[in-house]
Design a protein around this motif. Structure first.
Motif, PDB file in Angstrom:
ATOM      1  N   MET A  84     159.740   4.414  65.068  1.00 39.12           N
ATOM      2  CA  MET A  84     159.155   3.810  66.265  1.00 39.12           C
ATOM      3  C   MET A  84     159.226   4.766  67.455  1.00 39.12           C
ATOM      4  O   MET A  84     158.287   4.857  68.251  1.00 39.12           O
ATOM      5  CB  MET A  84     159.883   2.510  66.609  1.00 39.12           C
ATOM      6  CG  MET A  84     159.576   1.348  65.692  1.00 39.12           C
ATOM      7  SD  MET A  84     160.453  -0.164  66.188  1.00 39.12           S
ATOM      8  CE  MET A  84     159.714  -0.481  67.796  1.00 39.12           C
ATOM      9  N   LYS A  85     160.329   5.499  67.564  1.00 40.35           N
ATOM     10  CA  LYS A  85     160.499   6.417  68.691  1.00 40.35           C
ATOM     11  C   LYS A  85     159.507   7.570  68.648  1.00 40.35           C
ATOM     12  O   LYS A  85     159.206   8.177  69.680  1.00 40.35           O
ATOM     13  CB  LYS A  85     161.923   6.970  68.709  1.00 40.35           C
ATOM     14  CG  LYS A  85     162.989   5.949  69.079  1.00 40.35           C
ATOM     15  CD  LYS A  85     164.345   6.627  69.219  1.00 40.35           C
ATOM     16  CE  LYS A  85     165.400   5.654  69.720  1.00 40.35           C
ATOM     17  NZ  LYS A  85     166.671   6.318  70.046  1.00 40.35           N
ATOM     18  N   GLN A  86     159.005   7.899  67.452  1.00 44.50           N
ATOM     19  CA  GLN A  86     158.067   9.011  67.314  1.00 44.50           C
ATOM     20  C   GLN A  86     156.607   8.576  67.431  1.00 44.50           C
ATOM     21  O   GLN A  86     155.710   9.403  67.313  1.00 44.50           O
ATOM     22  CB  GLN A  86     158.277   9.713  65.964  1.00 44.50           C
ATOM     23  CG  GLN A  86     159.702  10.157  65.706  1.00 44.50           C
ATOM     24  CD  GLN A  86     160.292  10.947  66.851  1.00 44.50           C
ATOM     25  OE1 GLN A  86     159.706  11.927  67.303  1.00 44.50           O
ATOM     26  NE2 GLN A  86     161.452  10.512  67.345  1.00 44.50           N
ATOM     27  N   ALA A  87     156.382   7.287  67.635  1.00 48.03           N
ATOM     28  CA  ALA A  87     155.023   6.751  67.757  1.00 48.03           C
ATOM     29  C   ALA A  87     154.687   6.574  69.236  1.00 48.03           C
ATOM     30  O   ALA A  87     155.441   5.928  69.961  1.00 48.03           O
ATOM     31  CB  ALA A  87     154.903   5.423  67.018  1.00 48.03           C
ATOM     32  N   TYR A  88     153.554   7.139  69.662  1.00 52.03           N
ATOM     33  CA  TYR A  88     153.206   7.129  71.081  1.00 52.03           C
ATOM     34  C   TYR A  88     151.882   6.406  71.345  1.00 52.03           C
ATOM     35  O   TYR A  88     151.163   6.745  72.280  1.00 52.03           O
ATOM     36  CB  TYR A  88     153.147   8.564  71.623  1.00 52.03           C
ATOM     37  CG  TYR A  88     154.516   9.180  71.776  1.00 52.03           C
ATOM     38  CD1 TYR A  88     155.216   9.078  72.969  1.00 52.03           C
ATOM     39  CD2 TYR A  88     155.131   9.829  70.709  1.00 52.03           C
ATOM     40  CE1 TYR A  88     156.488   9.621  73.109  1.00 52.03           C
ATOM     41  CE2 TYR A  88     156.398  10.380  70.837  1.00 52.03           C
ATOM     42  CZ  TYR A  88     157.068  10.280  72.038  1.00 52.03           C
ATOM     43  OH  TYR A  88     158.323  10.816  72.168  1.00 52.03           O
ATOM     44  N   GLY A  89     151.574   5.408  70.520  1.00 46.01           N
ATOM     45  CA  GLY A  89     150.394   4.598  70.784  1.00 46.01           C
ATOM     46  C   GLY A  89     150.647   3.631  71.927  1.00 46.01           C
ATOM     47  O   GLY A  89     151.769   3.495  72.427  1.00 46.01           O
ATOM     48  N   ASP A  90     149.584   2.942  72.349  1.00 47.11           N
ATOM     49  CA  ASP A  90     149.743   1.925  73.390  1.00 47.11           C
ATOM     50  C   ASP A  90     150.558   0.747  72.879  1.00 47.11           C
ATOM     51  O   ASP A  90     151.157   0.011  73.667  1.00 47.11           O
ATOM     52  CB  ASP A  90     148.368   1.455  73.866  1.00 47.11           C
ATOM     53  CG  ASP A  90     147.603   2.564  74.579  1.00 47.11           C
ATOM     54  OD1 ASP A  90     147.919   2.832  75.747  1.00 47.11           O
ATOM     55  OD2 ASP A  90     146.730   3.186  73.949  1.00 47.11           O
ATOM     56  N   CYS A  91     150.556   0.555  71.576  1.00 53.56           N
ATOM     57  CA  CYS A  91     151.443  -0.420  70.950  1.00 53.56           C
ATOM     58  C   CYS A  91     151.831   0.112  69.577  1.00 53.56           C
ATOM     59  O   CYS A  91     151.152   0.975  69.012  1.00 53.56           O
ATOM     60  CB  CYS A  91     150.795  -1.800  70.840  1.00 53.56           C
ATOM     61  SG  CYS A  91     149.386  -1.868  69.724  1.00 53.56           S
ATOM     62  N   VAL A  92     152.923  -0.400  69.042  1.00 53.68           N
ATOM     63  CA  VAL A  92     153.427   0.041  67.743  1.00 53.68           C
ATOM     64  C   VAL A  92     153.579  -1.185  66.844  1.00 53.68           C
ATOM     65  O   VAL A  92     154.212  -2.169  67.230  1.00 53.68           O
ATOM     66  CB  VAL A  92     154.785   0.758  67.881  1.00 53.68           C
ATOM     67  CG1 VAL A  92     155.348   1.091  66.501  1.00 53.68           C
ATOM     68  CG2 VAL A  92     154.646   2.021  68.715  1.00 53.68           C
ATOM     69  N   VAL A  93     152.971  -1.110  65.667  1.00 51.12           N
ATOM     70  CA  VAL A  93     153.144  -2.152  64.648  1.00 51.12           C
ATOM     71  C   VAL A  93     154.140  -1.630  63.631  1.00 51.12           C
ATOM     72  O   VAL A  93     153.961  -0.545  63.070  1.00 51.12           O
ATOM     73  CB  VAL A  93     151.814  -2.496  63.964  1.00 51.12           C
ATOM     74  CG1 VAL A  93     152.048  -3.507  62.828  1.00 51.12           C
ATOM     75  CG2 VAL A  93     150.821  -3.047  64.976  1.00 51.12           C
ATOM     76  N   ARG A  94     155.196  -2.387  63.407  1.00 52.60           N
ATOM     77  CA  ARG A  94     156.227  -1.983  62.447  1.00 52.60           C
ATOM     78  C   ARG A  94     156.139  -2.908  61.251  1.00 52.60           C
ATOM     79  O   ARG A  94     156.156  -4.130  61.393  1.00 52.60           O
ATOM     80  CB  ARG A  94     157.597  -2.076  63.137  1.00 52.60           C
ATOM     81  CG  ARG A  94     158.754  -1.403  62.389  1.00 52.60           C
ATOM     82  CD  ARG A  94     159.328  -2.340  61.432  1.00 52.60           C
ATOM     83  NE  ARG A  94     160.715  -2.080  61.076  1.00 52.60           N
ATOM     84  CZ  ARG A  94     161.165  -2.361  59.880  1.00 52.60           C
ATOM     85  NH1 ARG A  94     160.347  -2.822  58.962  1.00 52.60           N
ATOM     86  NH2 ARG A  94     162.435  -2.196  59.592  1.00 52.60           N
ATOM     87  N   MET A  95     155.995  -2.333  60.049  1.00 53.57           N
ATOM     88  CA  MET A  95     155.878  -3.136  58.844  1.00 53.57           C
ATOM     89  C   MET A  95     156.508  -2.412  57.661  1.00 53.57           C
ATOM     90  O   MET A  95     156.692  -1.195  57.690  1.00 53.57           O
ATOM     91  CB  MET A  95     154.415  -3.475  58.549  1.00 53.57           C
ATOM     92  CG  MET A  95     153.532  -2.276  58.292  1.00 53.57           C
ATOM     93  SD  MET A  95     151.779  -2.725  58.240  1.00 53.57           S
ATOM     94  CE  MET A  95     151.799  -4.042  57.033  1.00 53.57           C
ATOM     95  N   CYS A  96     156.852  -3.183  56.627  1.00 55.55           N
ATOM     96  CA  CYS A  96     157.450  -2.621  55.425  1.00 55.55           C
ATOM     97  C   CYS A  96     156.366  -2.121  54.477  1.00 55.55           C
ATOM     98  O   CYS A  96     155.191  -2.475  54.603  1.00 55.55           O
ATOM     99  CB  CYS A  96     158.316  -3.667  54.719  1.00 55.55           C
ATOM    100  SG  CYS A  96     159.781  -4.143  55.670  1.00 55.55           S
TER     101      CYS A  96
END
Length: 345
Positions: A84-96
């Motif tokens: 998550m820390k390496q993602a720089y989008g306007d939003c972050v979707v976290r999924m398995c």
């Protein structure tokens, strides 16, 4: 400019799932969210099967797919948060990566996000996994809500959408053992919960076992609860009082019925085993807290990267941003110096 959606997917030995999952996410993004830019970030926890090779192929064929390969397996708590820390989008979707987090919920998350919700999460109201495991998880969620001071979210696995403002909060944390559910409950914005039925794993076997689940549960308890250690204090007072009262009763009975009253050794043996078990239980919990403190004091990095793919454009943008900030700071200093010189003259 289009808003950008980052989809972060932690993996470990998911060779049967990464290719169809990348295809499913790409189709949803291009079909239902075509007015957004997107990136899919796989963060692999040092898989031992063919997962990394398949991810390399995905990255070669689609520049919107990125990858971070960890130097070793850093566990299920650290790797996803680092992703998550390496993602720089306007939003972050976290999924398995096992298809137990439905891909078709992403557009629904985005719609709720566009209505102003900074955090949109999926909460299980039913599950097709083993009923026993689902109930055990439910009991854990209920227990941790009662023994912690923050409002933990029941049946929440981390699946959801997080606005950049919240991701920036997570990015600024220096916690080597992050507990995302607790971070959301403690530091996050108000969230929108969307219920769903969790499907079965599409392929492969779960990498969780009793030890890994126990370890993750202990992170949540030791990070956010004081109750267990205070129970040790209260139990000490209560058992000490009961033992003193029992001793007085035995003394009185012995004095009254000296020849007929025989205390025996059974109460002594039972009491010793009971107190020994109680002491071991609380010493074990104390050890969990000490381990948690030790890990945080050492302040080691979340993960160590071995390699990353398709981050070249981001590196250029970050370099440009750093140069722009440096130039802006230099201009500010120059204006201050000119202003100071004018006041002295």
């Amino acid at each position: 400019m289009k808003k950008k959606i980052s989809v972060v997917i932690p993996t470990y030995n998911e060779e049967a799932n990464v290719v169809p999952l990348a295809k499913a996410v790409t189709e949803v993004m291009e079909r239902e969210l075509s007015n957004y830019d997107y990136e899919i970030l796989f963060i692999d926890n040092h898989s031992k099967d063919n997962t990394q090779a398949l991810i390399r192929g995905l990255c070669a064929n689609n520049k919107n797919i990125k990858a971070i390969f960890n130097a070793k397996n850093f566990g299920q708590a650290r790797s996803p948060v680092y992703g998550m820390k390496q993602a720089y989008g306007d939003c972050v979707v976290r999924m398995c990566a096992d298809f137990q987090d439905p891909v078709d919920m992403i557009p629904q998350f985005v719609r709720e996000w566009e209505q102003g919700n900074k955090i949109v999460i999926g909460v299980k109201n039913a599950s097709q996994e083993r009923k026993g495991m689902y109930r055990i998880r439910g009991l854990y969620y209920k227990m941790i809500r009662k023994i912690t001071e923050i409002d933990h979210i029941e049946q929440f696995t981390g699946f959801g959408l997080y606005d950049r403002k919240f991701v920036d909060v997570v990015r600024d944390l220096h916690d080597p053992m992050p507990y995302l559910r607790g971070i959301i409950a403690e530091l996050g914005f108000d969230y929108k919960a969307i219920p769903y039925t969790q499907p079965k794993r599409r392929a492969g076997k779960s990498k969780n076992n009793f030890y890994s689940l126990y370890d993750y549960a202990m992170i949540g308890i030791t990070s956010y609860s004081k109750v267990v250690m205070r129970l040790a204090t209260f139990a000490g007072f209560i058992i000490g009082g009961l033992s003193f009262a029992a001793g007085i009763v035995y003394l009185i009975l012995k004095l009254m019925y000296w020849d007929r009253f025989s205390a025996g050794i059974a109460p002594i043996v039972i009491g010793m085993f009971f107190l020994g078990a109680l002491q071991l239980f609380f010493i074990g919990f104390l050890g969990e807290y000490v381990l948690s403190i030790n890990t945080r004091v050492l302040d080691r990095p979340l993960v160590v990267e071995e390699e990353r793919l398709n981050f070249e454009d981001d590196n250029k943008k970050n370099q440009q941003n750093r140069e722009a900030k440096t130039q802006e700071a230099d201009e500010r200093d120059s204006r201050k110096k000119e202003s100071t010189a004018g006041e002295h003259s």
